[in-house]
Design an enzyme around this catalytic site. Structure first.
Site, PDB file in Angstrom:
ATOM      1  N   ASP A   1       1.600  -1.135   0.057  1.00  0.00           N
ATOM      2  CA  ASP A   1      -0.089  -0.114   0.037  1.00  0.00           C
ATOM      3  C   ASP A   1       0.589   1.502  -0.009  1.00  0.00           C
ATOM      4  OD1 ASP A   1       1.314   0.149   2.674  1.00  0.00           O
ATOM      5  OD2 ASP A   1      -1.151   0.530   3.524  1.00  0.00           O
TER       6      ASP A   1
ATOM      7  N   CYS B   1       2.735  -2.916   3.760  1.00  0.00           N
ATOM      8  CA  CYS B   1       1.965  -2.047   4.379  1.00  0.00           C
ATOM      9  C   CYS B   1       3.118  -1.701   5.471  1.00  0.00           C
ATOM     10  CB  CYS B   1       0.850  -2.220   5.127  1.00  0.00           C
ATOM     11  SG  CYS B   1       0.470  -3.627   6.093  1.00  0.00           S
TER      12      CYS B   1
ATOM     13  N   THR C   1       2.629  -2.048   9.001  1.00  0.00           N
ATOM     14  CA  THR C   1       3.182  -2.842  10.005  1.00  0.00           C
ATOM     15  C   THR C   1       3.340  -4.253   9.923  1.00  0.00           C
ATOM     16  OG1 THR C   1       0.815  -3.303  10.527  1.00  0.00           O
ATOM     17  CG2 THR C   1       2.241  -1.302  11.918  1.00  0.00           C
TER      18      THR C   1
ATOM     19  N   HIS D   1       8.991 -22.952  10.170  1.00  0.00           N
ATOM     20  CA  HIS D   1       7.592 -24.334  10.932  1.00  0.00           C
ATOM     21  C   HIS D   1       6.015 -24.157  10.519  1.00  0.00           C
ATOM     22  CE1 HIS D   1       9.464 -24.042  14.845  1.00  0.00           C
ATOM     23  NE2 HIS D   1      11.099 -24.837  13.890  1.00  0.00           N
TER      24      HIS D   1
ATOM     25  N   HIS E   1       6.685 -30.358  11.140  1.00  0.00           N
ATOM     26  CA  HIS E   1       5.797 -29.531  10.958  1.00  0.00           C
ATOM     27  C   HIS E   1       4.155 -29.386  10.434  1.00  0.00           C
ATOM     28  CE1 HIS E   1       8.161 -26.998  14.209  1.00  0.00           C
ATOM     29  NE2 HIS E   1       9.250 -26.919  13.000  1.00  0.00           N
TER      30      HIS E   1
HETATM   31  C1  RB5 Z   1      -1.871   3.023   6.443  1.00  0.00           C
HETATM   32  O1  RB5 Z   1      -1.463   4.253   6.900  1.00  0.00           O
HETATM   33  C2  RB5 Z   1      -1.645   1.499   7.543  1.00  0.00           C
HETATM   34  O2  RB5 Z   1      -2.410   1.753   7.795  1.00  0.00           O
HETATM   35  C3  RB5 Z   1      -0.970   0.091   6.451  1.00  0.00           C
HETATM   36  O3  RB5 Z   1      -0.105   0.234   5.975  1.00  0.00           O
HETATM   37  C4  RB5 Z   1      -0.998  -1.236   7.562  1.00  0.00           C
HETATM   38  O4  RB5 Z   1      -0.289  -0.618   8.740  1.00  0.00           O
HETATM   39  C5  RB5 Z   1      -2.113  -1.815   8.082  1.00  0.00           C
HETATM   40  O5  RB5 Z   1      -1.977  -2.906   8.772  1.00  0.00           O
END
Ligand code: RB5
Length: 147
Positions: free
Chosen positions: A8, A65, A67, A98, A132
Site C-alpha cells: 500500500d 504495508c 506494519t 515452522h 511441523h
Molecule cells: C496505512 O496507514 C496503514 O494502516 C497500513 O499500511 C497498515 O499498517 C495496516 O496494517
C-alpha cells in the site's frame, strides 16, 4: 520462483528496491501495486497477491504495508494462504521453517528496505521442516470448518 508482490502507500517508497532485489535473486515478480503515493486500502492488494498464491499462479507472495499486520490479516482470509509477519532474520526463517508460510508480510514503517530484502532472501531460501506438517494440517482443517 514466481513471486506476487503487493504494497500500500506505506510501502511505496521501498517497493522498487524490494522488487529489483527479488528479481536479482533470479525470481519472476508480478507487481500488483500500489502504483502511486496516494492513500489506498491494503486489503485490495492483499487479495490480489493471496489469490495468485492460492491459485498457484505464484509460488510465494510478498506484502508490505505500514506494519505488515493489516496485509497478513487480509491475506489469511483466502483459503490456502498462510501469510505471516516477520520482523527480523529469525522470524523470516521461522515463518518458512515452522509455519510453511507462503506469503511474507513486513512493515515498512518499522524496518529499512535493506532489512526487508534480507528477510525476503532468508524466507525464500528456507525449507519447510516436515516435522511441523501435523500443525499445518490442523490449520487447513480450520479452513474447512463452516462458520
Ligand atoms: C496505512 O496507514 C496503514 O494502516 C497500513 O499500511 C497498515 O499498517 C495496516 O496494517
Amino acid at each position: 520462483m514466481k513471486i506476487a508482490f503487493g504494497c500500500d502507500h506505506a510501502g511505496i517508497e521501498i517497493k522498487d528496491k524490494i522488487i529489483n532485489f527479488v528479481k536479482s535473486l533470479g525470481n519472476e515478480v508480478t507487481d500488483y501495486g500500489t502504483f502511486s503515493k496516494d492513500s489506498c486500502d491494503y486489503p485490495d492488494f492483499a487479495l490480489k497477491v493471496a489469490k495468485d498464491v492460492a491459485l498457484k499462479n505464484a509460488d510465494k507472495g510478498i506484502l508490505i504495508c505500514g506494519t505488515g499486520i493489516g496485509m497478513s490479516i487480509a491475506a489469511n482470509k483466502v483459503k490456502g494462504v498462510r501469510a505471516a509477519v516477520c520482523w527480523n532474520k529469525e522470524t523470516a526463517k521461522l515463518i518458512a521453517q515452522h509455519n510453511n508460510a507462503n506469503v511474507l508480510c513486513a512493515g515498512a514503517r518499522f524496518a529499512s528496505a535493506d532489512d526487508i530484502c534480507l528477510w525476503i532472501k532468508i524466507f525464500l531460501e528456507t525449507e519447510f521442516e516436515q516435522r511441523h506438517q501435523k500443525r499445518i494440517d490442523k490449520i487447513t482443517e480450520i479452513e474447512r470448518l463452516k462458520s
